[in-house]
Design a protein around this motif. Structure first.
Motif, short mmCIF file in Angstrom:
data_model
loop_
_atom_site.label_atom_id
_atom_site.label_comp_id
_atom_site.label_asym_id
_atom_site.label_seq_id
_atom_site.Cartn_x
_atom_site.Cartn_y
_atom_site.Cartn_z
N SER A 13 3.26 -5.70 0.13
CA SER A 13 1.79 -5.70 0.01
C SER A 13 1.15 -6.99 0.53
N THR A 14 1.80 -7.65 1.47
CA THR A 14 1.19 -8.86 2.05
C THR A 14 0.54 -8.57 3.39
N SER A 15 0.49 -7.29 3.79
CA SER A 15 0.03 -6.95 5.14
C SER A 15 -0.40 -5.48 5.15
N GLY A 16 -1.24 -5.13 6.11
CA GLY A 16 -1.50 -3.72 6.43
C GLY A 16 -1.90 -2.83 5.25
N ILE A 17 -1.24 -1.68 5.17
CA ILE A 17 -1.60 -0.65 4.19
C ILE A 17 -1.38 -1.14 2.75
N GLY A 18 -0.25 -1.79 2.52
CA GLY A 18 0.07 -2.27 1.16
C GLY A 18 -0.96 -3.28 0.68
N LEU A 19 -1.37 -4.17 1.56
CA LEU A 19 -2.38 -5.17 1.19
C LEU A 19 -3.70 -4.49 0.86
N ALA A 20 -4.09 -3.49 1.66
CA ALA A 20 -5.36 -2.77 1.40
C ALA A 20 -5.30 -2.06 0.04
N ILE A 21 -4.15 -1.49 -0.29
CA ILE A 21 -4.01 -0.82 -1.60
C ILE A 21 -4.09 -1.85 -2.73
N ALA A 22 -3.42 -2.97 -2.56
CA ALA A 22 -3.45 -4.02 -3.59
C ALA A 22 -4.89 -4.51 -3.80
N GLN A 23 -5.62 -4.70 -2.69
CA GLN A 23 -7.01 -5.16 -2.80
C GLN A 23 -7.86 -4.13 -3.55
N LYS A 24 -7.64 -2.84 -3.24
CA LYS A 24 -8.41 -1.78 -3.91
C LYS A 24 -8.11 -1.76 -5.41
N PHE A 25 -6.83 -1.81 -5.75
CA PHE A 25 -6.45 -1.79 -7.18
C PHE A 25 -7.04 -3.00 -7.92
N ALA A 26 -7.04 -4.16 -7.27
CA ALA A 26 -7.60 -5.35 -7.91
C ALA A 26 -9.09 -5.15 -8.17
N ARG A 27 -9.79 -4.53 -7.18
CA ARG A 27 -11.23 -4.27 -7.38
C ARG A 27 -11.45 -3.25 -8.51
N MET A 28 -10.46 -2.39 -8.76
CA MET A 28 -10.56 -1.41 -9.85
C MET A 28 -10.23 -2.03 -11.21
N THR A 188 -2.14 -1.49 12.10
CA THR A 188 -1.65 -2.56 11.23
C THR A 188 -0.68 -3.40 12.08
N PRO A 189 -0.22 -4.53 11.55
CA PRO A 189 0.76 -5.34 12.30
C PRO A 189 2.01 -4.53 12.67
N LEU A 190 2.44 -3.57 11.83
CA LEU A 190 3.62 -2.76 12.15
C LEU A 190 3.42 -1.97 13.44
N VAL A 191 2.23 -1.42 13.62
CA VAL A 191 1.93 -0.64 14.82
C VAL A 191 1.73 -1.57 16.01
N ALA A 192 1.00 -2.66 15.81
CA ALA A 192 0.76 -3.60 16.90
C ALA A 192 2.09 -4.11 17.47
N ARG A 193 3.07 -4.34 16.56
CA ARG A 193 4.36 -4.89 17.01
C ARG A 193 5.16 -3.90 17.84
N GLN A 194 4.93 -2.58 17.65
CA GLN A 194 5.79 -1.61 18.35
C GLN A 194 5.21 -1.18 19.71
N ILE A 229 -6.39 4.80 3.43
CA ILE A 229 -5.18 5.08 2.65
C ILE A 229 -5.36 4.56 1.22
N ALA A 230 -5.99 3.38 1.10
CA ALA A 230 -6.19 2.77 -0.22
C ALA A 230 -7.08 3.66 -1.09
N GLU A 231 -8.12 4.26 -0.49
CA GLU A 231 -9.01 5.14 -1.27
C GLU A 231 -8.24 6.36 -1.79
N LEU A 232 -7.36 6.91 -0.95
CA LEU A 232 -6.57 8.08 -1.37
C LEU A 232 -5.62 7.68 -2.50
N ALA A 233 -5.00 6.52 -2.38
CA ALA A 233 -4.10 6.06 -3.45
C ALA A 233 -4.87 5.90 -4.75
N ALA A 234 -6.08 5.35 -4.66
CA ALA A 234 -6.90 5.17 -5.86
C ALA A 234 -7.23 6.52 -6.49
N TYR A 235 -7.57 7.50 -5.65
CA TYR A 235 -7.88 8.84 -6.18
C TYR A 235 -6.68 9.42 -6.92
#
Ligand code: NAD
Length: 258
Positions: A13-28, A188-194, A229-235
């Motif tokens: 959760s320090t990058s990309g999708i995981g980081l966005a989910i962590a940020q969303k959960f923190a706001r919740m 995300t960085p994973l896609v940019a790298r490939q 993705i973060a909004e879907l995880a929150a739902y």
């Protein structure tokens, strides 16, 4: 920590999708456990971006089964319990199967599939005991469809979908839902790298890779954003999502409609 506050662990959760989910959960208002394999000093920017709520960083290399299992124990020791587990950590490698390094096959499977097995078996008993829990596995459109040159990733993500369905059945009467989110291409960085690897194996320019390889199967012709993705995880964490379990939920701009 207030007893009513939910505790979430997001792996990778320090990058990309995981980081966005962590940020969303923190706001919740969740207490959020962040993770990656890097030392805490290397991920300071990510930790700051999650905000000033109750967040803690847990260094664990999920390629190591004991570290994956132990990560959940460390979070429970720190926060008292774990209510939401998001298995998000993942890596990619693009190569023809005859050139695919066996070590990369092992590492991709270990980080995305084996680690989810270990975190789930550590987390589920406490969730079941309290009668409430959410397990979200970040799979991929490649958990449902294949693309060439991604044998380890496609096999792993299909495995993640299978693991999701199995645990959902085992947890169905325990108040714990288990779902896979299957994103198409997310920038995300994973896609940019490939992009460079894809350009090499396809014999194309990097610009052509983005247009003809990445966005070609995605009918919307745009990258999904990590925040979607973060909004879907929150739902999925809401009580109104309690009947959604064992699902592989696509968020892929129409990719799997074909
Ligand atoms: P990313 O590279 O931006 O982030 C990956 C995260 O995983 C980072 O925090 C990294 O530190 C962590 N990580 C990597 N190896 C680790 C290890 N050994 N132990 C612990 N943490 C580790 O990638 P992303 O694009 O945000 O991908 C996140 C998840 O979403 C992955 O499982 C990926 O397969 C999946 N996914 C991504 C896309 C996409 O297009 N980006 C599409 C579908 C699925």
């Amino acid at each position: 920590m207030q007893d009513s506050r939910r505790v979430a662990l997001v792996t990778g959760s320090t990058s990309g999708i995981g980081l966005a989910i962590a940020q969303k959960f923190a706001r919740m208002g969740y207490a959020v456990a962040l993770n990656s394999f890097e030392p805490e000093t290397e991920v300071a920017d990510a930790l700051v971006s999650v905000g000033s709520g109750e967040t803690r960083y847990f260094e664990a290399d999920l390629a190591d089964p004991e570290a994956a299992f132990g990560l959940v124990g460390a979070v429970i020791a720190a926060f008292g319990r774990l209510d939401v587990l998001v298995n998000n950590a993942g890596i990619q490698k693009v190569a023809a199967i005859e050139d695919f390094p066996p070590a990369d096959w092992d590492r991709i499977r270990a980080i995305s599939l084996d680690s989810a097995f270990h975190t789930i078996r550590a987390a589920l008993p406490g969730m079941a005991e309290r009668g409430w829990g959410r397990i979200i596995n970040i799979a991929s459109a490649h958990g449902l469809r294949a693309s060439p040159f991604k044998s380890a990733y496609v096999a792993t993500k299909h495995g993640v979908v299978g693991l999701t369905k199995t645990v959902a059945l085992e947890a169905a009467e325990k108040g714990v839902t288990v779902n896979a989110i299957c994103p198409g291409y997310v920038w995300t960085p994973l896609v940019a790298r490939q992009v460079a690897d894809q350009a090499r194996v396809h014999g194309m320019s990097e610009e052509e890779v983005i247009r003809k390889v990445m966005l070609a199967p995605q009918p919307t012709r745009r990258f999904v954003q990590p925040e979607e993705i973060a909004e879907l995880a929150a739902y999925l964490c809401g009580d109104m999502a309690r009947s959604i379990t064992g699902s592989a939920i696509s968020i892929d701009g129409g990719w799997t409609a074909r």
